[in-house]
Design a protein around this motif. Structure first.
Motif, PDB file in Angstrom:
ATOM      1  N   LEU A 193      -7.058   5.946  -1.895  1.00 47.20           N
ATOM      2  CA  LEU A 193      -6.711   4.522  -1.863  1.00 47.20           C
ATOM      3  C   LEU A 193      -7.316   3.785  -3.051  1.00 47.20           C
ATOM      4  CD1 LEU A 193      -5.502   2.075  -0.395  1.00 47.20           C
ATOM      5  CD2 LEU A 193      -7.612   1.952   0.951  1.00 47.20           C
ATOM      6  N   ARG A 194      -8.580   4.035  -3.334  1.00 43.75           N
ATOM      7  CA  ARG A 194      -9.243   3.364  -4.466  1.00 43.75           C
ATOM      8  C   ARG A 194      -8.596   3.744  -5.795  1.00 43.75           C
ATOM      9  NH1 ARG A 194     -14.102   1.001  -3.242  1.00 43.75           N
ATOM     10  NH2 ARG A 194     -14.877   1.395  -1.129  1.00 43.75           N
TER      11      ARG A 194
ATOM     12  N   ASP B 169       2.416   6.989  -3.577  1.00 47.68           N
ATOM     13  CA  ASP B 169       1.405   7.431  -4.539  1.00 47.68           C
ATOM     14  C   ASP B 169       0.101   7.816  -3.832  1.00 47.68           C
ATOM     15  OD1 ASP B 169       3.189   7.009  -6.533  1.00 47.68           O
ATOM     16  OD2 ASP B 169       2.369   5.093  -7.193  1.00 47.68           O
ATOM     17  N   ILE B 170      -0.278   7.059  -2.816  1.00 47.19           N
ATOM     18  CA  ILE B 170      -1.489   7.405  -2.054  1.00 47.19           C
ATOM     19  C   ILE B 170      -1.288   8.739  -1.345  1.00 47.19           C
ATOM     20  CG2 ILE B 170      -3.028   6.695  -0.196  1.00 47.19           C
ATOM     21  CD1 ILE B 170      -2.384   3.809  -0.859  1.00 47.19           C
ATOM     22  N   PHE B 171      -0.114   8.927  -0.753  1.00 54.96           N
ATOM     23  CA  PHE B 171       0.200  10.185  -0.060  1.00 54.96           C
ATOM     24  C   PHE B 171       0.122  11.367  -1.021  1.00 54.96           C
ATOM     25  CE2 PHE B 171       3.356  13.334   1.317  1.00 54.96           C
ATOM     26  CZ  PHE B 171       2.885  13.617   2.585  1.00 54.96           C
ATOM     27  N   ALA B 172       0.697  11.201  -2.212  1.00 56.64           N
ATOM     28  CA  ALA B 172       0.663  12.287  -3.197  1.00 56.64           C
ATOM     29  C   ALA B 172      -0.761  12.576  -3.669  1.00 56.64           C
ATOM     30  CB  ALA B 172       1.553  11.932  -4.388  1.00 56.64           C
TER      31      ALA B 172
ATOM     32  N   GLN C 126     -10.391   1.208   7.393  1.00 59.15           N
ATOM     33  CA  GLN C 126     -10.316  -0.245   7.491  1.00 59.15           C
ATOM     34  C   GLN C 126     -11.358  -0.915   6.607  1.00 59.15           C
ATOM     35  OE1 GLN C 126     -10.682  -1.235  11.633  1.00 59.15           O
ATOM     36  NE2 GLN C 126      -8.563  -0.683  12.089  1.00 59.15           N
ATOM     37  N   GLY C 127     -10.990  -2.155   6.168  1.00 52.08           N
ATOM     38  CA  GLY C 127     -11.933  -3.026   5.468  1.00 52.08           C
ATOM     39  C   GLY C 127     -12.426  -2.506   4.143  1.00 52.08           C
ATOM     40  N   GLN C 128     -11.551  -1.859   3.353  1.00 50.71           N
ATOM     41  CA  GLN C 128     -11.966  -1.336   2.050  1.00 50.71           C
ATOM     42  C   GLN C 128     -11.899  -2.433   0.993  1.00 50.71           C
ATOM     43  OE1 GLN C 128     -13.078   2.032   1.752  1.00 50.71           O
ATOM     44  NE2 GLN C 128     -13.041   1.562   3.939  1.00 50.71           N
ATOM     45  N   GLU C 129     -13.054  -2.796   0.423  1.00 51.59           N
ATOM     46  CA  GLU C 129     -13.116  -3.810  -0.633  1.00 51.59           C
ATOM     47  C   GLU C 129     -12.779  -3.141  -1.967  1.00 51.59           C
ATOM     48  OE1 GLU C 129     -13.619  -6.968  -0.283  1.00 51.59           O
ATOM     49  OE2 GLU C 129     -14.217  -7.049   1.829  1.00 51.59           O
ATOM     50  N   LEU C 130     -11.662  -3.545  -2.569  1.00 53.44           N
ATOM     51  CA  LEU C 130     -11.162  -2.894  -3.773  1.00 53.44           C
ATOM     52  C   LEU C 130     -10.913  -3.920  -4.871  1.00 53.44           C
ATOM     53  CD1 LEU C 130      -8.553  -0.555  -2.038  1.00 53.44           C
ATOM     54  CD2 LEU C 130     -10.903  -0.005  -2.641  1.00 53.44           C
TER      55      LEU C 130
ATOM     56  N   VAL D   9      -8.194  -3.859   1.878  1.00 56.73           N
ATOM     57  CA  VAL D   9      -7.017  -3.093   2.276  1.00 56.73           C
ATOM     58  C   VAL D   9      -7.351  -2.255   3.505  1.00 56.73           C
ATOM     59  CG1 VAL D   9      -5.323  -1.369   1.557  1.00 56.73           C
ATOM     60  CG2 VAL D   9      -6.220  -3.002  -0.112  1.00 56.73           C
ATOM     61  N   ASN D  10      -6.409  -2.218   4.449  1.00 59.20           N
ATOM     62  CA  ASN D  10      -6.489  -1.337   5.615  1.00 59.20           C
ATOM     63  C   ASN D  10      -5.420  -0.264   5.479  1.00 59.20           C
ATOM     64  OD1 ASN D  10      -8.509  -2.964   6.681  1.00 59.20           O
ATOM     65  ND2 ASN D  10      -7.063  -4.192   7.855  1.00 59.20           N
ATOM     66  N   LEU D  11      -5.834   0.991   5.674  1.00 57.20           N
ATOM     67  CA  LEU D  11      -4.941   2.134   5.480  1.00 57.20           C
ATOM     68  C   LEU D  11      -4.854   2.938   6.774  1.00 57.20           C
ATOM     69  CD1 LEU D  11      -3.352   3.882   3.326  1.00 57.20           C
ATOM     70  CD2 LEU D  11      -5.457   5.196   3.098  1.00 57.20           C
ATOM     71  N   ALA D  12      -3.676   3.444   7.091  1.00 58.38           N
ATOM     72  CA  ALA D  12      -3.469   4.315   8.248  1.00 58.38           C
ATOM     73  C   ALA D  12      -2.807   5.608   7.797  1.00 58.38           C
ATOM     74  CB  ALA D  12      -2.607   3.631   9.303  1.00 58.38           C
ATOM     75  N   ALA D  13      -3.229   6.728   8.395  1.00 58.63           N
ATOM     76  CA  ALA D  13      -2.665   8.032   8.036  1.00 58.63           C
ATOM     77  C   ALA D  13      -2.490   8.872   9.289  1.00 58.63           C
ATOM     78  CB  ALA D  13      -3.572   8.750   7.034  1.00 58.63           C
TER      79      ALA D  13
END
Length: 373
Positions: free
Chosen positions: A241-242, A263-266, A194-198, A208-212
């Motif tokens: 993610l970055r 693309d993130i998954f790969a 959570q809360g990734q400044e990109l 961006v918030n990412l869930a896996a």
């Protein structure tokens, strides 16, 4: 008589007779008169309950009694690779560590000593585990580990991984070696970044918030190849993610979320597999823009929608004009169609008039009231 001593040994007692401070014999229950004119004899009386001999001269008694030791004592002699179980009347009472040598009185308490080999894996037999738990000494002499369903247990002896455990309950002797056990959860887990400044490729800052969803498929690799696999998993998701966000513009990120997730998954799948973790799915939950950027995008969207509305309006107006032109051409070529249009116009006029006075009859209405030139 003055040169004798009277000694009484009770039913739950035994006497050890010494002369000139040297062991002479064991006195069973009874009354004894000892001839001792020079006061050289001494008798120490010991209770047989508890059964363990509490004197400091156990080694002396063992050597002095020799083959007759079993008549008075039970000898517990535990080897360096053994564990001793002391039972009284068939019930476990104590655990003796390797290298122990003790004496127990033969008497009212029927004491037996059972020896168990430590073994290479130090595992405690299941029936002994139950007895140790009932006695309340399991935590003192063994390491107990309970592996739930959908989990795996790892046993380390002196820092070296020795075995992997299936679901169940286990105990390992905690003598001479340092034993440790860990439980690895094999169920599907959800990780949120959570809360990734990109920064996008077109230099737009966003959050961006990412869930896996992931699961451990190789417990040994997850425990031995990285220090803390959950922390490493979190970092790999951050890096993936970055990497993907920095290679796209803002329009690409907002326009094709499915490709972004793929693309993130790969990007992270291969990295996670290196330390025994399988990625089942990765998805971007939220893309949060700064306040100024949201206003700009709202303006852009509004302008686009306005332009689209204008295009649609112009297209409909052109279609309507084209339809009127086609109708006029048809009327010009057909007098009957012209007359039908006149009657339609008459119908619309009469709908808005409360009273209509007609002169000349129906023919006058049809021929004189509406005349289009």
């Amino acid at each position: 008589m003055f040169w004798t001593k009277r000694v009484v040994i009770g039913d739950a007692e035994r006497g050890l007779m010494y002369r000139n401070r040297q062991f002479e014999r064991v006195l069973a229950p009874g009354v004894y008169r000892l001839f001792d004119p020079f006061n050289q004899a001494a008798v120490t009386v010991h209770p047989t309950l508890p059964a363990e001999y509490a004197g400091r001269d156990a080694e002396t008694l063992i050597d002095a009694l020799g083959a007759r030791l079993g008549e008075t004592f039970v000898l517990a002699e535990i080897g360096s690779e053994q564990v001793g179980l002391v039972c009284r009347h068939g019930k476990l009472e104590d655990v003796l560590v390797p290298g122990t040598r003790k004496l127990y009185w033969r008497g009212p308490a029927q004491v037996t000593v059972q020896t168990l080999p430590l073994g290479g894996d130090l595992r405690v037999p299941a029936d002994v585990v139950r007895r140790l738990r009932q006695l309340g000494v399991l935590a003192r002499v063994a390491v107990f580990v309970e592996v739930p369903t959908e989990s795996a247990g790892l046993v380390f002896i002196d820092g070296s991984l020795t075995q992997m455990l299936a679901p169940g309950a286990y105990a390992f002797w905690n003598f001479q070696k340092n034993v440790a056990a860990e439980v690895i959860d094999l169920r599907v887990q959800s990780i949120e970044v959570q809360g990734q400044e990109l920064l996008t490729r077109d230099k737009v800052s966003l959050r961006v918030n990412l869930a896996a969803t992931v699961r451990v498929i190789d417990p040994v690799a997850a425990r031995t190849k990285v220090a803390k696999y959950l922390d490493q998993l979190y970092r790999e998701l951050q890096y993936g993610l970055r990497k993907v966000v920095s290679s796209r513009t803002l329009d690409e990120l907002l326009g094709d979320k499915a490709t972004l997730d793929a693309d993130i998954f790969a990007s992270v799948r291969g990295q996670l597999g290196a330390f025994g973790v399988e990625a089942l799915g990765v998805g971007v939950k939220d893309v949060i823009l700064p306040g100024e950027m949201r206003q700009i995008l709202n303006g852009v969207v509004q302008a686009e929608k306005t332009a689209q509305a204008n295009v649609i309006r112009r297209r409909e107006e052109a279609n309507a004009t084209r339809s009127l032109l086609n109708t006029a051409r048809l009327i010009e070529d057909s007098p009957v169609l012209m007359r039908l249009k006149e009657l339609e116009a008459l119908e619309k006029v009469t709908e808005k008039i409360d009273r209509l006075t007609v002169f000349g009859g129906l023919d006058g209405v049809l021929k004189q009231l509406v005349t289009l030139k």
